[in-house]
Design a protein around this motif. Structure first.
Motif, mmCIF file in Angstrom:
data_model
loop_
_atom_site.group_PDB
_atom_site.id
_atom_site.type_symbol
_atom_site.label_atom_id
_atom_site.label_comp_id
_atom_site.label_asym_id
_atom_site.label_seq_id
_atom_site.Cartn_x
_atom_site.Cartn_y
_atom_site.Cartn_z
ATOM 1 N N SER A 23 0.818 -1.225 0.000
ATOM 2 C CA SER A 23 0.000 0.000 0.000
ATOM 3 C C SER A 23 0.847 1.268 0.000
ATOM 4 C CB SER A 23 -0.949 0.035 1.201
ATOM 5 O OG SER A 23 -1.691 -1.148 1.257
ATOM 6 N N GLY A 24 2.090 1.163 0.450
ATOM 7 C CA GLY A 24 2.976 2.329 0.436
ATOM 8 C C GLY A 24 3.752 2.444 -0.873
ATOM 9 N N PHE A 66 3.595 9.958 9.424
ATOM 10 C CA PHE A 66 3.776 9.093 8.257
ATOM 11 C C PHE A 66 2.801 7.902 8.319
ATOM 12 C CE2 PHE A 66 5.803 5.015 7.166
ATOM 13 C CZ PHE A 66 5.749 5.114 5.785
ATOM 14 N N PHE A 67 2.681 7.278 9.480
ATOM 15 C CA PHE A 67 1.802 6.095 9.584
ATOM 16 C C PHE A 67 0.331 6.452 9.416
ATOM 17 C CE2 PHE A 67 5.647 4.259 11.304
ATOM 18 C CZ PHE A 67 5.649 3.053 10.637
ATOM 19 N N ARG A 106 5.369 -7.158 0.402
ATOM 20 C CA ARG A 106 4.687 -7.486 1.665
ATOM 21 C C ARG A 106 3.402 -6.682 1.798
ATOM 22 N NH1 ARG A 106 9.289 -6.457 5.908
ATOM 23 N NH2 ARG A 106 10.520 -7.291 4.191
ATOM 24 N N THR A 107 2.417 -7.285 2.419
ATOM 25 C CA THR A 107 1.180 -6.560 2.652
ATOM 26 C C THR A 107 0.462 -7.097 3.880
ATOM 27 O OG1 THR A 107 -0.752 -5.590 1.575
ATOM 28 C CG2 THR A 107 -0.374 -7.945 1.174
ATOM 29 N N THR A 108 -0.247 -6.202 4.559
ATOM 30 C CA THR A 108 -0.993 -6.564 5.762
ATOM 31 C C THR A 108 -2.420 -6.928 5.352
ATOM 32 O OG1 THR A 108 0.192 -4.680 6.729
ATOM 33 C CG2 THR A 108 -1.458 -5.782 8.123
ATOM 34 N N ASP A 156 0.525 -6.576 11.786
ATOM 35 C CA ASP A 156 0.743 -5.219 12.301
ATOM 36 C C ASP A 156 0.946 -5.286 13.816
ATOM 37 O OD1 ASP A 156 0.111 -2.151 11.265
ATOM 38 O OD2 ASP A 156 -0.257 -2.456 13.420
ATOM 39 N N CYS A 192 5.252 -5.546 11.166
ATOM 40 C CA CYS A 192 5.442 -4.146 10.766
ATOM 41 C C CYS A 192 4.525 -3.248 11.590
ATOM 42 C CB CYS A 192 5.163 -3.989 9.268
ATOM 43 S SG CYS A 192 3.405 -4.041 8.866
ATOM 44 N N HIS A 220 10.370 -5.944 11.442
ATOM 45 C CA HIS A 220 10.887 -4.580 11.549
ATOM 46 C C HIS A 220 11.584 -4.489 12.899
ATOM 47 C CE1 HIS A 220 8.449 -3.918 8.075
ATOM 48 N NE2 HIS A 220 8.811 -2.651 8.007
ATOM 49 N N GLU A 223 13.526 0.237 14.792
ATOM 50 C CA GLU A 223 13.290 1.386 13.904
ATOM 51 C C GLU A 223 13.390 2.712 14.646
ATOM 52 O OE1 GLU A 223 10.164 1.462 10.535
ATOM 53 O OE2 GLU A 223 9.526 -0.060 11.948
ATOM 54 N N HIS A 246 15.239 -2.553 8.541
ATOM 55 C CA HIS A 246 15.736 -1.253 9.043
ATOM 56 C C HIS A 246 16.920 -1.376 10.006
ATOM 57 C CE1 HIS A 246 12.535 0.793 6.940
ATOM 58 N NE2 HIS A 246 11.668 -0.064 7.457
ATOM 59 N N CYS A 271 13.883 6.069 2.784
ATOM 60 C CA CYS A 271 12.828 6.008 3.801
ATOM 61 C C CYS A 271 13.371 6.514 5.128
ATOM 62 C CB CYS A 271 12.326 4.569 3.938
ATOM 63 S SG CYS A 271 11.580 4.238 5.540
ATOM 64 N N LEU A 277 14.041 8.815 10.545
ATOM 65 C CA LEU A 277 14.266 7.707 11.473
ATOM 66 C C LEU A 277 15.743 7.645 11.840
ATOM 67 C CD1 LEU A 277 12.029 4.910 9.900
ATOM 68 C CD2 LEU A 277 11.721 5.925 12.157
ATOM 69 N N ASP A 303 8.544 2.194 0.940
ATOM 70 C CA ASP A 303 7.283 2.760 0.439
ATOM 71 C C ASP A 303 7.610 3.732 -0.691
ATOM 72 O OD1 ASP A 303 5.205 1.855 2.586
ATOM 73 O OD2 ASP A 303 6.886 2.621 3.755
HETATM 74 C C1 6MZ Z 1 9.113 3.316 8.185
HETATM 75 N N1 6MZ Z 1 8.637 2.200 7.487
HETATM 76 C C2 6MZ Z 1 7.712 1.335 7.980
HETATM 77 N N2 6MZ Z 1 7.864 0.750 9.192
HETATM 78 C C3 6MZ Z 1 6.936 -0.103 9.684
HETATM 79 N N3 6MZ Z 1 5.819 -0.436 9.009
HETATM 80 C C4 6MZ Z 1 5.624 0.141 7.813
HETATM 81 C C5 6MZ Z 1 6.561 1.028 7.239
HETATM 82 N N4 6MZ Z 1 6.093 1.428 6.052
HETATM 83 C C6 6MZ Z 1 4.910 0.810 5.876
HETATM 84 N N5 6MZ Z 1 4.625 0.035 6.945
HETATM 85 C C7 6MZ Z 1 3.445 -0.789 7.184
HETATM 86 O O1 6MZ Z 1 2.889 -1.158 5.934
HETATM 87 C C8 6MZ Z 1 1.525 -0.774 5.860
HETATM 88 C C9 6MZ Z 1 1.180 -0.340 4.447
HETATM 89 O O2 6MZ Z 1 1.281 -1.412 3.543
HETATM 90 P P1 6MZ Z 1 0.297 -2.668 3.520
HETATM 91 O O3 6MZ Z 1 -1.085 -2.181 3.875
HETATM 92 O O4 6MZ Z 1 0.814 -3.639 4.503
HETATM 93 O O5 6MZ Z 1 0.344 -3.167 2.097
HETATM 94 C C10 6MZ Z 1 1.395 0.362 6.880
HETATM 95 O O6 6MZ Z 1 0.103 0.451 7.414
HETATM 96 C C11 6MZ Z 1 2.415 -0.009 7.953
HETATM 97 O O7 6MZ Z 1 1.835 -0.870 8.906
#
Ligand code: 6MZ
Length: 355
Positions: A23-24, A66-67, A106-108, A156, A192, A220, A223, A246, A271, A277, A303
């Motif tokens: 998603s990122g 960011f989140f 990767r995806t949640t 997550d 993550c 992760h 971080e 990271h 990133c 970070l 992302d």
């Molecule tokens: C600093 N970098 C990071 N550190 C930790 N988690 C991260 C992230 N960048 C992205 N995400 C995780 O990936 C999700 C989006 O993609 P998906 O919905 O999974 O495909 C975010 O909601 C976050 O939980």
């Protein structure tokens, strides 16, 4: 004599991307197209155009801000089958165009009950998108797996153990190709999410279950200072990850443990620098330390939709700020391949041909 590294060289380099969140990774232009389609259907009328709503890379003052873009914006836009499929296909195409030849995306898993989407259906949609895209490339180019793409399912940090168990259950059920002739599979699981959400120890049984089922594990790691306590880092290492994402604030005694266990590092320069970070600029990034430690290192984009730095640019940045020669950049690409969970033979052949 080794010539200097430039963008064209890094673009042509066959690359393995091991740390990219689906998603990122969706470009603003793709989000804009999806937004326009929804507006035309009178949906998401309260959502601003992504070109206004999403700040330029580097403009997120804190990691928390960011989140928030995921829950507040991107997930609201990618909330039906059509949008999830379009976004996935566009992400694959963007990686392919950048010369990525192997991808662990990767995806949640997310549930959208109004659309009849649960975790299993979400993963099914993403997998159908990968196979649909592969098929389209096959017809376009007669070149089957130009980009070999697999999935990692993320847990997550904010999930309950029951939710994490469900993610792992879906991962276990998706370890095989969808149908004969398809290649993509779920190779592993990830931890993550916003690192200020603690603790994470309640999730340990889910990761144990994943390992017992033969899935690979990445997490992760360190971080932020909040997520880099000895207790958390020792807990995470006890989950037997083969890779760490990271790995910024790692205390010296754990650096030794990581080396002795031959755990690979997924490092994301833009990133970390743009989201602050890490302190300082690119030349201060801990890539230098890990590279010198002789651990396997895989550069990743994290992302690319947000930070707007493609994987080829991450290689170029590493070369520029750490004085890497062309052969060292190829060595770095090989290091990423050595940390990959599949596709090693094909990628090694591609890199041999490139060299
Ligand atoms: C600093 N970098 C990071 N550190 C930790 N988690 C991260 C992230 N960048 C992205 N995400 C995780 O990936 C999700 C989006 O993609 P998906 O919905 O999974 O495909 C975010 O909601 C976050 O939980």
């Amino acid at each position: 004599m080794d010539l200097p590294v430039d963008g064209a060289f890094c673009h042509r380099l066959p690359k393995a991307e091991l740390h990219a969140h689906l998603s990122g990774s969706v470009r603003r232009e793709t989000l804009h197209t999806i937004w326009q389609r929804k507006q035309a259907k009178q949906q998401c009328l309260d959502l601003e155009d992504p070109s206004i709503a999403l700040k330029p890379a580097g403009d997120y003052p804190t990691v928390v801000s960011f989140f928030q873009i995921f829950n507040k914006y991107i997930y609201r836009l990618l909330d039906d089958a059509e949008s999830i499929i379009d976004a996935t296909m566009s992400v694959l195409e963007d990686f392919r165009k950048d010369g990525v030849r192997y991808l662990e995306l990767r995806t949640t898993p997310r549930a959208v009950p109004e659309q009849g989407i649960d975790y299993a259906e979400y993963v099914h949609l993403v997998r159908e998108a990968i196979e649909g895209w592969n098929l389209a490339r096959w017809f376009h180019n007669a070149h089957a797996y130009e980009l070999e793409a697999h999935l990692i399912l993320s847990v997550d940090r904010s999930m309950t153990l029951a939710q994490a168990m469900e993610v792992v259950g879906v991962a276990i059920a998706n370890q095989e190709p969808l149908k004969p002739g398809c290649a993509s599979r779920v190779l592993g699981v990830d931890l993550c999410g916003n690192p200020s959400v603690t603790p994470i120890s309640h999730l340990a049984p889910a990761f144990r279950r994943a390992r017992d089922a033969g899935l690979n594990v990445t997490v992760h790691f360190a971080e932020t200072f909040t997520s880099a306590t000895n207790a958390e880092l020792e807990e995470l290492l006890s989950w037997s990850p083969s890779r760490l994402g990271h790995a910024i604030h790692v205390p010296p005694h754990l650096i030794e443990e990581i080396k002795s266990k031959d755990i690979a590092l997924e490092l994301c320069l833009s990133c970390n620098v743009l989201s602050k970070l890490t302190e300082g600029g690119f030349a201060d990034h801990h890539f230098g330390m890990w590279r010198d430690s002789r651990c396997k290192v895989a550069l990743g984009t994290d992302d690319v939709g947000v930070f707007e730095s493609a994987l080829s640019n991450e290689y170029r940045l590493a070369a520029e700020h750490f004085g890497l020669s062309k052969s060292e950049v190829v060595g770095l690409a090989r290091s990423a391949v050595s940390a990959a969970w599949a596709g090693k033979v094909r990628m090694t052949k591609l890199l041999d041909e490139f060299s």
